[in-house]
Every structure is written in C-alpha cells, then in structure tokens.
Scaffold this motif. Sequence first.
Motif, PDB file in Angstrom:
ATOM      1  N   UNK A 180       0.806  -1.206   0.017  1.00 39.01           N
ATOM      2  CA  UNK A 180       0.089  -0.130  -0.084  1.00 39.01           C
ATOM      3  C   UNK A 180       0.785   1.457   0.177  1.00 39.01           C
ATOM      4  N   UNK A 181       2.140   1.095  -0.665  1.00 41.96           N
ATOM      5  CA  UNK A 181       2.861   2.289  -0.786  1.00 41.96           C
ATOM      6  C   UNK A 181       2.275   3.550  -1.045  1.00 41.96           C
ATOM      7  N   UNK A 182       1.499   3.442  -2.087  1.00 42.40           N
ATOM      8  CA  UNK A 182       0.920   4.703  -2.719  1.00 42.40           C
ATOM      9  C   UNK A 182      -0.183   5.338  -1.763  1.00 42.40           C
ATOM     10  N   UNK A 183      -0.883   4.457  -1.057  1.00 39.12           N
ATOM     11  CA  UNK A 183      -1.769   5.215  -0.025  1.00 39.12           C
ATOM     12  C   UNK A 183      -0.969   5.815   1.400  1.00 39.12           C
ATOM     13  N   UNK A 184       0.168   5.154   1.444  1.00 34.70           N
ATOM     14  CA  UNK A 184       0.941   5.787   2.719  1.00 34.70           C
ATOM     15  C   UNK A 184       1.686   7.002   2.122  1.00 34.70           C
ATOM     16  N   UNK A 185       2.283   6.746   0.952  1.00 33.85           N
ATOM     17  CA  UNK A 185       2.891   8.076   0.270  1.00 33.85           C
ATOM     18  C   UNK A 185       1.934   9.272   0.129  1.00 33.85           C
ATOM     19  N   UNK A 186       0.415   9.106  -0.055  1.00 35.85           N
ATOM     20  CA  UNK A 186      -0.480  10.191  -0.354  1.00 35.85           C
ATOM     21  C   UNK A 186      -0.534  10.833   1.019  1.00 35.85           C
ATOM     22  N   UNK A 187      -0.884  10.042   2.129  1.00 36.40           N
ATOM     23  CA  UNK A 187      -0.870  10.649   3.331  1.00 36.40           C
ATOM     24  C   UNK A 187       0.375  11.431   3.789  1.00 36.40           C
ATOM     25  N   UNK A 188       1.525  10.950   3.453  1.00 33.15           N
ATOM     26  CA  UNK A 188       2.778  11.473   3.939  1.00 33.15           C
ATOM     27  C   UNK A 188       3.014  12.837   3.375  1.00 33.15           C
ATOM     28  N   UNK A 189       2.343  12.915   1.925  1.00 36.67           N
ATOM     29  CA  UNK A 189       2.601  14.270   1.096  1.00 36.67           C
ATOM     30  C   UNK A 189       1.453  15.178   1.428  1.00 36.67           C
ATOM     31  N   UNK A 190       0.482  14.619   2.165  1.00 34.93           N
ATOM     32  CA  UNK A 190      -0.782  15.420   2.085  1.00 34.93           C
ATOM     33  C   UNK A 190      -1.567  15.388   0.839  1.00 34.93           C
ATOM     34  N   UNK A 191      -1.451  14.507  -0.023  1.00 33.98           N
ATOM     35  CA  UNK A 191      -2.121  14.444  -1.200  1.00 33.98           C
ATOM     36  C   UNK A 191      -3.588  14.041  -1.133  1.00 33.98           C
ATOM     37  N   UNK A 192      -4.594  14.566  -1.547  1.00 30.72           N
ATOM     38  CA  UNK A 192      -6.150  14.327  -1.446  1.00 30.72           C
ATOM     39  C   UNK A 192      -6.353  13.420  -2.667  1.00 30.72           C
ATOM     40  N   UNK A 193      -6.407  12.036  -2.280  1.00 27.65           N
ATOM     41  CA  UNK A 193      -6.712  11.200  -3.255  1.00 27.65           C
ATOM     42  C   UNK A 193      -8.152  10.605  -2.878  1.00 27.65           C
ATOM     43  N   UNK A 194      -8.733  10.150  -4.014  1.00 27.06           N
ATOM     44  CA  UNK A 194     -10.338   9.487  -3.601  1.00 27.06           C
ATOM     45  C   UNK A 194     -10.276   7.856  -3.973  1.00 27.06           C
ATOM     46  N   UNK A 195      -9.028   7.442  -3.880  1.00 27.73           N
ATOM     47  CA  UNK A 195      -9.134   5.958  -4.308  1.00 27.73           C
ATOM     48  C   UNK A 195      -8.640   4.840  -3.108  1.00 27.73           C
ATOM     49  N   UNK A 196      -8.804   5.380  -2.020  1.00 27.11           N
ATOM     50  CA  UNK A 196      -8.775   4.375  -0.842  1.00 27.11           C
ATOM     51  C   UNK A 196      -9.763   3.079  -0.958  1.00 27.11           C
ATOM     52  N   UNK A 197      -9.497   2.157  -0.835  1.00 27.08           N
ATOM     53  CA  UNK A 197     -10.474   1.036  -1.036  1.00 27.08           C
ATOM     54  C   UNK A 197     -11.347   1.368   0.239  1.00 27.08           C
ATOM     55  N   UNK A 198     -12.746   1.327  -0.079  1.00 32.17           N
ATOM     56  CA  UNK A 198     -13.678   1.642   0.791  1.00 32.17           C
ATOM     57  C   UNK A 198     -13.634   0.608   2.018  1.00 32.17           C
ATOM     58  N   UNK A 199     -13.268  -0.583   1.825  1.00 33.25           N
ATOM     59  CA  UNK A 199     -12.970  -1.660   2.837  1.00 33.25           C
ATOM     60  C   UNK A 199     -11.769  -1.116   3.763  1.00 33.25           C
ATOM     61  N   UNK A 200     -10.878  -0.123   3.387  1.00 34.07           N
ATOM     62  CA  UNK A 200      -9.586   0.030   4.096  1.00 34.07           C
ATOM     63  C   UNK A 200      -9.868   1.547   4.487  1.00 34.07           C
ATOM     64  N   UNK A 201     -10.906   2.262   4.382  1.00 35.63           N
ATOM     65  CA  UNK A 201     -10.855   3.625   4.557  1.00 35.63           C
ATOM     66  C   UNK A 201     -10.757   4.001   6.023  1.00 35.63           C
ATOM     67  N   UNK A 202     -11.315   3.053   6.878  1.00 35.50           N
ATOM     68  CA  UNK A 202     -11.140   3.413   8.203  1.00 35.50           C
ATOM     69  C   UNK A 202      -9.793   3.630   8.856  1.00 35.50           C
ATOM     70  N   UNK A 203      -8.645   3.044   7.821  1.00 33.00           N
ATOM     71  CA  UNK A 203      -7.419   3.340   8.576  1.00 33.00           C
ATOM     72  C   UNK A 203      -6.735   4.281   7.552  1.00 33.00           C
ATOM     73  N   UNK A 204      -7.566   5.142   7.136  1.00 30.57           N
ATOM     74  CA  UNK A 204      -6.833   6.389   6.373  1.00 30.57           C
ATOM     75  C   UNK A 204      -6.468   7.473   7.257  1.00 30.57           C
ATOM     76  N   UNK A 205      -5.211   7.768   7.253  1.00 32.19           N
ATOM     77  CA  UNK A 205      -4.759   8.797   8.368  1.00 32.19           C
ATOM     78  C   UNK A 205      -5.504  10.167   8.290  1.00 32.19           C
ATOM     79  N   UNK A 206      -5.720  10.752   9.458  1.00 34.10           N
ATOM     80  CA  UNK A 206      -6.433  12.026   9.718  1.00 34.10           C
ATOM     81  C   UNK A 206      -5.372  13.254   9.655  1.00 34.10           C
ATOM     82  N   UNK A 207      -5.764  14.253   8.956  1.00 32.08           N
ATOM     83  CA  UNK A 207      -4.876  15.386   8.775  1.00 32.08           C
ATOM     84  C   UNK A 207      -4.988  16.024  10.188  1.00 32.08           C
TER      85      UNK A 207
END
Length: 357
Positions: free
Chosen positions: A330-357
Amino acid sequence: MTSLLFSPVTIRGLDVRNRLWVAPMCQYSAVEGVPQEWHHTHLAQFASGGAGIVVAEATAVSPEGRISPEDTGIWTDEQRDAWAPIAAAIKARGAVAALQLAHAGRKASTWSPFSDHHGSVPVEQGGWPTVAPSAIAFEGYAEPAQLDEAGMDRVVADFEAATHRALDAGFELLEIHAAHGYLLHQFLSPLSNLRTDEYGGSLENRARLLLRVVDAVRAAAPDVPLFVRFSATDWAEGGWTVDETAVVAGWVAERGVDFFDISSGGNVAHQRIVPGPGYQVHLADHVRKTAGVPVSAVGLIDDARQAEAVLQRGEADAIMAAREWLRDPHFALRAAGELGADIDYWPKQYVRARPRR
C-alpha cells in the motif's frame, strides 16, 4: 505545494491516476509459463494499494525467451487465459494493467534464485539452448548460438503474437524489455554484439532488431500505450552508454513509443555499479532532457518525499518502484498521506485506516 506524484497523467488516451507505478518484478513461480494464484494476489494487491500502473513481470514471448523455467510466458492461449483474470483484477481496483514483453537471449535457461544451483540449466535437467546476437556467453552461463536472419524474424514474430495475446488477456499497456542484459539489450551493446552484418557495428545497426520489434508491436497494438525499458548504461568500459540510449529513445519515439522506463546494467558480469538512493535518476534525467521524451525513474526510490522531489526537480515524469512495493503493497496510499495529497481511491474496505490530517 501540489503533489506531482499524485497528479494524473494521460498516455495515448489512457488515464493514469498517479505517477507512482509498480516496476516489473520476476517471481519465478510460473508453471510451464502459466501464471499462478501467487501472481494474481501479488499483482492485485498493488492496485488495491493505490498504484497508478502495475507492470507484470518480464513475460517471455517464446519458450526459449524465459530467464528460467519458472518464468511467466504469453506464447500460448493457456497462458493468455491465465493472465486474463489477473489483468481484470488490477483494472477492477483502479490501476492500469500492464505487461512487460521479454526475451532473455543469452541469459535464458538459468536456474531461478530459489534454486541451490547457479548458471545455466542443463538441457537434460529442463534447460534449453540459448540464442544471442553473437556466440558470446554471459560469464558463468552456457555459450549461446548466434541468431541468423530467420531466427531474428522469429523473434519479431513472437513479439507480435505475444502482443495480440496480451491485448486479448485485457492488458491496457505494454512494455518492451530492452534492458538488464536480455536479448534486445544484447543487440544494443557493443560488449555483447560483435556482428559484422547489418545488425552489428554502428548504432543504427545495433538498434535494428529493437526497431523491428517496436514496429511489429505498434502495428499489432496501434492504440495502446507502449513503453520501452532501457538499461541506460552497461556500467562498463566500451559498453552501451546513456548518450546512445537517448539517441535510440528518440528513434523509437518517432515510431510510436510513448514512454521510457530507464534502468541500468545487467549486460556484463564485470559492471561496476555503486548503488545508493536514487542512483539511476540522473540517467533518466539525461534521456528525458536529451531526447525530449517522457521517462520514469527507478532504483532505490523508497520514500514519498524522495519520489516527489525527483518529479519536482524535473528529472522524470513518473516513478517506478519495486522493492518498496514488496515491503508495503500500500505504498501509494501511505505516500499520499505523507505528502498530504488528497486522493479518492482508498478502498472503501480500508478507509477507516486512512490517516487523519
């Protein structure tokens, strides 16, 4: 600062959601060239992890083109049909499904890294005779036979047939493997190509087989994005150089290649490489600026900010990563969070783990 790594790009009409891509990585886990369940899980997970493009491993266009007996292939309909659900799984998860078409030349018929053996597999143990531009062995491997005109014609025809099967399997993007000391790279380099006919000597002659392959693949896939992977240098005196890479990249771009995947090395055992973070980026940068073509950079790029900086400096148009995807699918999902990039393709099954700003 707007993230370039997570900006979309369109290549020959194909939309790619970001510029952090999965480089092809051999798994040495196929059976008679047929990809297995391992390949399905291995590749689909990267798409779930946010990759823009997922390039499946070097896939042989003929039986004798395999690096090892355990390599994947696409010279039969059975192989094509096994690839189809894998390509579908990648696309279903929002990434572009790509396949690298390959022929290993003199580096074919070798033991896989999982074996206790090294070098060439003897014919009596499941190996096969190998071919090359010249009858010069890679150090520690069996001597290959020099390809004649008919043999080169077969190579071109095999790439063309593989292209049709790859498209039928559902792949949306193709990459021609002309790197890492495999057949097309062997023709390009004066260290492995000592021919005196129209396929040897001058740069134009050494590039002739690659140009024929590009023409055949482009004719078979006129509307599909086409990449070429180059080793930009042999890292050895008298070998293939980054300046030659830039020239040939310009030639094949004129013939319809859309993007260039810039790596290095692999053609001779006496190469001298000093690896380090981003150690091949300067090669991609040189090809990009000299030939005026879009490129991806690869080579120990394993950090979001490092990858972003390469693009911000204008050294490449995209990043191909390998080992970091193995460490973290999940390198890209992690990288987006580290860069503060707003992406809309987190899998819905995993979105609960999405880092909060």
